[in-house]
Write a protein that holds these residues in place. Structure first.
Motif, PDB file in Angstrom:
ATOM      1  N   VAL B  39       0.845  -1.200   0.000  1.00 27.31           N
ATOM      2  CA  VAL B  39       0.000   0.000   0.000  1.00 27.31           C
ATOM      3  C   VAL B  39       0.884   1.254   0.000  1.00 27.31           C
ATOM      4  CG1 VAL B  39      -1.517   1.343   1.521  1.00 27.31           C
ATOM      5  CG2 VAL B  39      -2.064  -1.025   1.021  1.00 27.31           C
ATOM      6  N   ALA B  40       1.897   1.251   0.871  1.00 28.89           N
ATOM      7  CA  ALA B  40       2.761   2.430   1.001  1.00 28.89           C
ATOM      8  C   ALA B  40       3.511   2.702  -0.306  1.00 28.89           C
ATOM      9  CB  ALA B  40       3.749   2.218   2.146  1.00 28.89           C
ATOM     10  N   TYR B  41       4.059   1.661  -0.912  1.00 26.23           N
ATOM     11  CA  TYR B  41       4.845   1.883  -2.126  1.00 26.23           C
ATOM     12  C   TYR B  41       3.961   2.370  -3.273  1.00 26.23           C
ATOM     13  CZ  TYR B  41       8.372   1.471  -5.706  1.00 26.23           C
ATOM     14  OH  TYR B  41       9.244   1.772  -6.716  1.00 26.23           O
ATOM     15  N   ASN B  42       2.741   1.833  -3.360  1.00 26.63           N
ATOM     16  CA  ASN B  42       1.842   2.278  -4.427  1.00 26.63           C
ATOM     17  C   ASN B  42       1.372   3.710  -4.201  1.00 26.63           C
ATOM     18  OD1 ASN B  42       1.101   0.207  -6.655  1.00 26.63           O
ATOM     19  ND2 ASN B  42       1.403  -0.977  -4.788  1.00 26.63           N
ATOM     20  N   ALA B  43       1.173   4.087  -2.931  1.00 28.41           N
ATOM     21  CA  ALA B  43       0.807   5.481  -2.633  1.00 28.41           C
ATOM     22  C   ALA B  43       1.962   6.405  -3.027  1.00 28.41           C
ATOM     23  CB  ALA B  43       0.494   5.629  -1.148  1.00 28.41           C
ATOM     24  N   TYR B  44       3.161   5.959  -2.727  1.00 24.03           N
ATOM     25  CA  TYR B  44       4.390   6.713  -3.069  1.00 24.03           C
ATOM     26  C   TYR B  44       4.501   6.852  -4.590  1.00 24.03           C
ATOM     27  CZ  TYR B  44       9.491   7.637  -2.853  1.00 24.03           C
ATOM     28  OH  TYR B  44      10.749   8.173  -2.966  1.00 24.03           O
ATOM     29  N   SER B  85       6.605  12.832   5.377  1.00 29.62           N
ATOM     30  CA  SER B  85       7.616  12.006   4.696  1.00 29.62           C
ATOM     31  C   SER B  85       7.104  10.582   4.486  1.00 29.62           C
ATOM     32  CB  SER B  85       8.901  11.992   5.510  1.00 29.62           C
ATOM     33  OG  SER B  85       8.650  11.439   6.767  1.00 29.62           O
ATOM     34  N   PHE B  86       7.730   9.898   3.532  1.00 29.45           N
ATOM     35  CA  PHE B  86       7.345   8.534   3.178  1.00 29.45           C
ATOM     36  C   PHE B  86       7.861   7.591   4.267  1.00 29.45           C
ATOM     37  CE2 PHE B  86       8.488   4.684   0.463  1.00 29.45           C
ATOM     38  CZ  PHE B  86       7.201   4.193   0.471  1.00 29.45           C
ATOM     39  N   ASP B  87       6.984   7.250   5.188  1.00 29.14           N
ATOM     40  CA  ASP B  87       7.370   6.433   6.338  1.00 29.14           C
ATOM     41  C   ASP B  87       6.132   5.654   6.782  1.00 29.14           C
ATOM     42  OD1 ASP B  87       9.664   6.663   8.788  1.00 29.14           O
ATOM     43  OD2 ASP B  87       7.686   5.930   9.368  1.00 29.14           O
ATOM     44  N   ILE B  88       6.350   4.479   7.319  1.00 30.44           N
ATOM     45  CA  ILE B  88       5.217   3.640   7.747  1.00 30.44           C
ATOM     46  C   ILE B  88       4.375   4.339   8.805  1.00 30.44           C
ATOM     47  CG2 ILE B  88       6.396   2.303   9.584  1.00 30.44           C
ATOM     48  CD1 ILE B  88       3.963   0.956   6.904  1.00 30.44           C
ATOM     49  N   ASP B 393      14.708  -4.030   6.331  1.00 29.97           N
ATOM     50  CA  ASP B 393      15.317  -2.687   6.314  1.00 29.97           C
ATOM     51  C   ASP B 393      16.845  -2.802   6.389  1.00 29.97           C
ATOM     52  OD1 ASP B 393      15.016  -3.728   8.869  1.00 29.97           O
ATOM     53  OD2 ASP B 393      14.927  -1.763   9.836  1.00 29.97           O
ATOM     54  N   GLN B 394      17.327  -3.829   7.136  1.00 30.65           N
ATOM     55  CA  GLN B 394      18.781  -4.050   7.246  1.00 30.65           C
ATOM     56  C   GLN B 394      19.348  -4.507   5.891  1.00 30.65           C
ATOM     57  OE1 GLN B 394      19.946  -6.527  10.676  1.00 30.65           O
ATOM     58  NE2 GLN B 394      17.952  -6.101  11.560  1.00 30.65           N
ATOM     59  N   ILE B 395      18.595  -5.372   5.205  1.00 28.86           N
ATOM     60  CA  ILE B 395      19.039  -5.825   3.876  1.00 28.86           C
ATOM     61  C   ILE B 395      19.099  -4.630   2.921  1.00 28.86           C
ATOM     62  CG2 ILE B 395      18.481  -7.287   1.876  1.00 28.86           C
ATOM     63  CD1 ILE B 395      17.195  -9.282   3.749  1.00 28.86           C
ATOM     64  N   LEU B 425      13.959   0.492   0.258  1.00 27.94           N
ATOM     65  CA  LEU B 425      14.960   1.197  -0.556  1.00 27.94           C
ATOM     66  C   LEU B 425      14.435   2.553  -1.031  1.00 27.94           C
ATOM     67  CD1 LEU B 425      16.155  -1.812  -2.736  1.00 27.94           C
ATOM     68  CD2 LEU B 425      17.625  -0.507  -1.200  1.00 27.94           C
ATOM     69  N   LYS B 426      13.127   2.754  -0.873  1.00 30.67           N
ATOM     70  CA  LYS B 426      12.441   3.934  -1.440  1.00 30.67           C
ATOM     71  C   LYS B 426      12.802   4.014  -2.920  1.00 30.67           C
ATOM     72  CE  LYS B 426      12.064   6.511   2.822  1.00 30.67           C
ATOM     73  NZ  LYS B 426      12.490   7.549   3.672  1.00 30.67           N
ATOM     74  N   TYR B 427      12.690   2.878  -3.565  1.00 33.76           N
ATOM     75  CA  TYR B 427      13.116   2.739  -4.954  1.00 33.76           C
ATOM     76  C   TYR B 427      12.291   3.665  -5.855  1.00 33.76           C
ATOM     77  CZ  TYR B 427      15.036   0.270  -8.963  1.00 33.76           C
ATOM     78  OH  TYR B 427      15.705  -0.051 -10.113  1.00 33.76           O
ATOM     79  N   ASP B 428      12.938   4.346  -6.754  1.00 37.80           N
ATOM     80  CA  ASP B 428      12.256   5.312  -7.621  1.00 37.80           C
ATOM     81  C   ASP B 428      11.144   4.610  -8.420  1.00 37.80           C
ATOM     82  OD1 ASP B 428      11.451   7.278  -9.292  1.00 37.80           O
ATOM     83  OD2 ASP B 428      13.335   7.444 -10.420  1.00 37.80           O
ATOM     84  N   PRO B 429       9.869   4.965  -8.166  1.00 37.14           N
ATOM     85  CA  PRO B 429       8.764   4.263  -8.854  1.00 37.14           C
ATOM     86  C   PRO B 429       8.839   4.392 -10.382  1.00 37.14           C
ATOM     87  CG  PRO B 429       7.930   5.564  -7.035  1.00 37.14           C
ATOM     88  CD  PRO B 429       9.362   5.946  -7.204  1.00 37.14           C
ATOM     89  N   ALA B 430       9.267   5.567 -10.868  1.00 36.98           N
ATOM     90  CA  ALA B 430       9.341   5.763 -12.324  1.00 36.98           C
ATOM     91  C   ALA B 430      10.317   4.759 -12.938  1.00 36.98           C
ATOM     92  CB  ALA B 430       9.778   7.187 -12.619  1.00 36.98           C
TER      93      ALA B 430
END
Lengths: 162, 514
Positions: B39-44, B85-88, B393-395, B425-430
């Motif tokens: 959910v969080a990544y798709n919102a991001y 900010s993008f955080d749980i 998160d450690q990985i 990773l907050k990987y760039d969605p684009a």
């Protein structure tokens, strides 16, 4: 009339007492209060999960003997009152609605049959104390279950006839 | 004066439960669950690109981990990302606020029902509702199910009010319909509740003077559901309905069993369970039996009928949808259940002296709080680390620290792990939208099976291929079952890192070719 009722009650008490004794004798009470090595390990692990400032609380809640016995009694209680343990293990599921109706009538008219009501409560307490490891299952309670099912069935028949 | 005291008590309950819900919100649950990450990544992704992870522009249903979820929660949180900010924490906070609203709603609904003899009973039951393990657990989840439940509860509140004033039926229709855009569960519950209500109370509702209200409701209902009509023919719309079966109906005994509700949660998903605690406190079994008895006794009363309808509607879809018990699907049942418990509590309080009531309440509240603290705040974060995906998160941090290396993450025991890495990773969605298999974008609403492997940037997420992977120049990361010491030796792999949980147990290991 009074004498007849007195005799009936006496007969009921005798039957219930015999069942109660039989239930206690045929139950492995020790097993209900024994801990496996895994359970002991888990208790210690859980005690150590508490922060140092609350170590005493961790000990009381997870290791202290009296609390552990109390938890076992609660476990036995829920095993005893869990109606899904009886349907369909001891009775076919189709009888469940009659049981519910009978149980409701029993609770509603508890003042009429006080003796049965209190003996039912005592039976639950006894089973909670001695645990579920009985050779022939919870026969003490099954007696009441049959009573509730018949009560429910008779009421249903009466309702249909009306 | 009485109103002021009431307001003060309600405010006290809200403040206390608010503290309880916000306390260590980021740390407990310990980790980020796949549903939260998805959910969080798709919102991001929506916030940054206007498209979901697959590159689909503003979908009505989001394809999340192979399933399809209504979209409102994601859109709402994507709007909030503009300010936070993008955080749980953001996603979980939205749920906390919605649950606080549910506490107020519960109080208002029970008050409107006027079922309890003592006015203090309304506060006592609202307090225990607010601190019940079931609600506390669901208040701290960063995905859509709890918000869906709360909006559904708003709808049911107005539904009950409509028995006195039919105009409220329009609000009820609006909120019930709205809830279908928040959580999947509500897509079944909302129409069932409305239909059941109209059948149960046909005499009260279908009157000549209510004609305009009923037409308004029909209009509101149809208008809100227009987007749904466009997707009726897609597999995505019906993806979870295929699981419904009447042969699970006997499971209703399990859901209503005192053991399930008050002692041992039989949910097979460890994510949903709390050590040593079920959905409710064990002492509640006594008011439960008394409450059930009173419910049956007074069933001819329209208010008790409403509880029966509410219970049935909130239970049956969950019962027939799976052979397994799910505390999350059945969450809306918490409202009628607590109203029933309130009947029992009120009956007990009525029979006790007022001075003893305070002692009784203090003792039970202390015991309940102790159980909650011990099980949820101490044991749960340590014993459910695996179920809550602790350590990803450690990985992610390790990958970030080694940008020139290639990584293979073994997902054999967690096939949805890719989304956790994208999230941490907050990987760039684009960038990800270009890398994801375009097949999923082209067949978005056809519900294709989830992918078996994922590749983005220098990371691959899939099961280990022992013939190829050990010879490749990459770091293989997996849980302790992924690579045994014998396998490592046999394939000339050397351990380069390990990741531990809070108890010091190894949860992931990283290997590289010698």
């Amino acid at each position: 009339m009074k004498k007849k009722k007195y005799f009936k009650n006496l007969l009921f008490l005798a039957a219930i007492s015999s069942l109660l004794i039989f239930q206690i004798v045929s139950t492995n009470i020790k097993q209900a209060y024994t801990y496996t090595p895994h359970e002991i390990n888990l208790q210690i692990q859980r005690m150590n999960s508490f922060p140092p400032s609350l170590a005493r609380l961790g000990y009381i809640l997870n290791v202290k003997k009296e609390v552990q016995i109390f938890e076992k009694i609660i476990n036995n209680f829920f095993f005893t009152v869990d109606f899904k343990e009886y349907f369909p293990r001891y009775f076919p599921s189709i009888l469940f609605p009659f049981f519910i109706l009978g149980f409701y009538i029993f609770a509603d008219e508890r003042n009429k049959h006080k003796l049965v009501f209190y003996s039912f409560l005592i039976s639950i307490i006894v089973l909670s104390l001695i645990g579920p490891f009985a050779k022939f299952g919870p026969i003490l309670l099954i007696f009441y279950f049959i009573y509730f099912i018949i009560l429910g069935f008779l009421r249903m028949v009466r309702l249909i006839k009306k | 004066m009485k109103k002021f005291v009431n307001l003060f008590l309600l405010l006290g309950i809200i403040l206390f439960s608010g503290f309880l819900y916000f306390y260590k919100l980021r740390e407990i649950p310990n980790g980020v669950y796949v549903d939260e990450a998805s959910v969080a990544y798709n919102a991001y992704s929506i916030f940054l690109t206007g498209k979901d992870e697959y590159g689909v522009s503003n979908p009505i249903f989001f394809r999340l981990l192979g399933s399809y979820s209504p979209s409102l929660f994601i859109y709402l949180t994507s709007l909030l990302l503009k300010y936070f900010s993008f955080d749980i924490l953001l996603f979980r906070s939205l749920t906390v606020f919605s649950v606080l609203l549910s506490v107020v709603l519960f109080y208002l609904l029970s008050k409107k029902m006027k079922l309890y003899k003592l006015s203090i009973s309304y506060f006592v039951i609202t307090f225990f509702y607010a601190i019940s393990p079931w609600l506390v657990f669901n208040a701290k989840l960063g995905y859509e199910t709890t918000l869906g439940f709360v909006i559904f509860t708003v709808g049911t509140y107005f539904l009950f009010l409509s028995l006195k004033n039919a105009k409220n039926l329009s609000f009820a229709t609006f909120f019930l319909s709205l809830s279908t855009y928040i959580s999947h569960n509500q897509r079944f519950l909302a129409p069932l509740m409305l239909l059941g209500f109209l059948i149960f109370y046909k005499k009260e509702i279908f009157k000549k003077e209510n004609k305009i209200v009923l037409l308004t409701c029909l209009f509101i209902g149809l208008a809100i559901h227009i987007p749904h009509f466009f997707f009726l023919g897609t597999k995505a719309f019906w993806v979870k309905s295929a699981q419904f079966s009447l042969r699970y109906l006997s499971n209703i005994l399990v859901y209503l069993s005192p053991k399930t509700l008050f002692y041992e949660n039989p949910d097979i998903d460890m994510q949903h369970t709390i050590p040593k605690l079920s959905m409710m406190f064990n002492w509640m079994v006594i008011p439960y039996f008394i409450g059930l008895y009173l419910l049956v006794k007074n069933i001819s009363d329209y208010r008790y009928k409403y509880i029966l309808l509410y219970s049935g509607v909130t239970l049956i879809p969950s019962v027939v949808s799976s052979a397994f018990i799910s505390e999350q699907k059945v969450l809306p049942f918490i409202i009628p259940l607590f109203i029933i418990l309130g009947l029992g509590i009120d009956s007990i309080l009525k029979r006790t002296k007022s001075s003893f009531r305070i002692i009784l309440f203090a003792l039970i509240a202390f015991y309940s709080f102790l159980m909650l603290y011990s099980s949820y705040f101490v044991l749960f974060p340590k014993e459910r680390v695996e179920a809550w995906n602790y350590g990803y998160d450690q990985i992610a941090q390790y990958i970030k620290n080694n940008p020139d290396k290639n990584f293979l993450i073994d997902h054999t025991r967690n096939p949805r792990a890719y989304i956790l890495l994208l999230y941490h990773l907050k990987y760039d969605p684009a960038k990800y939208q270009k890398e994801v298999d375009s097949f999923y974008k082209e067949n978005y609403y056809k519900a294709p099976d989830p992918a078996q492997s994922y590749k983005f940037s220098n990371i691959e997420v899939r099961s280990i291929d022992w013939k190829i992977d050990p010879k490749q120049n990459c770091i293989i990361i997996g849980d302790p079952l992924s690579i045994s010491s014998n396998q490592a030796e046999e394939h000339n792999l050397i351990k380069v890192n390990e990741f531990k949980d809070l108890s010091g147990n190894i949860i992931f290991e990283a290997f590289e070719a010698k």
